[in-house]
Design a protein around this motif. Structure first.
Motif: not given
Length: 172
Positions: A118, A20, A121-122, A144, A140-141, A114-115
């Motif tokens: 994501t 990130s 990251s979650l 992503s 997160v957003l 990206g998914l």
């Protein structure tokens, strides 16, 4: 030994935080700590050896070369896409993928990556109590969306270039 084992257990989380950071949006570590490539604000941190590697300032000019790694990863994916789909079962001279199929695959590569980031990251974020460590992990957003765009762009650029080069070599 226990502290070293704890740091090793956190290594997947730290890898997601590093991703990130390289993608751009960065991560937060408590109420007063934000780490991005453009701006670093460090507040009080827990005494963990893994956190000693946090940058203390924005990325210097020479270090900004590292920020190209996500684009390079997308480019590697685009290159592999054309090289592998252009050779069926290892046969040379197999037809190259059509332009719509190739471009569709490269554009789809970004959201899929990206998914994946994501979900990672979650898993690598969440509160650590209710005090000042209530917010920990990647944003997160933004991670992503940025990763989807950067990886799709890199894959598309490399796939188009690779297809043109391979087609030119085959014709010549």
């Amino acid at each position: 030994a226990g502290l070293t084992l704890l740091c090793l257990l956190y290594s997947p989380t730290l890898a997601v935080w590093a991703a990130s950071y390289l993608i751009g949006p960065g991560f937060v570590l408590g109420a007063d700590t934000t780490v991005t490539a453009a701006k670093v604000t460090l507040g009080p941190l827990p005494a963990a050896p893994a956190l000693a590697g946090l940058p203390s300032a924005a990325t210097p000019a020479l270090g900004s070369v590292l920020l190209g790694l996500p684009l390079a990863a997308g480019m590697a994916a685009g290159w592999l896409l054309v090289r592998r789909s252009g050779r069926t079962a290892g046969k040379r001279g197999a037809p190259l993928p059509s332009w719509p199929a190739m471009l569709g695959a490269t554009v789809l590569a970004g959201p899929v990556a990206g998914l994946g980031l994501t979900l990672a990251s979650l898993a690598a974020s969440g509160p650590l109590g209710s005090g000042r460590m209530a917010a920990i992990g990647p944003k997160v957003l933004p991670v992503s969306l940025t990763s989807a765009v950067i990886l799709a762009l890199g894959a598309t650029i490399a796939a188009v270039a690779t297809r043109l080069i391979v087609a030119r070599r085959s014709a010549g």
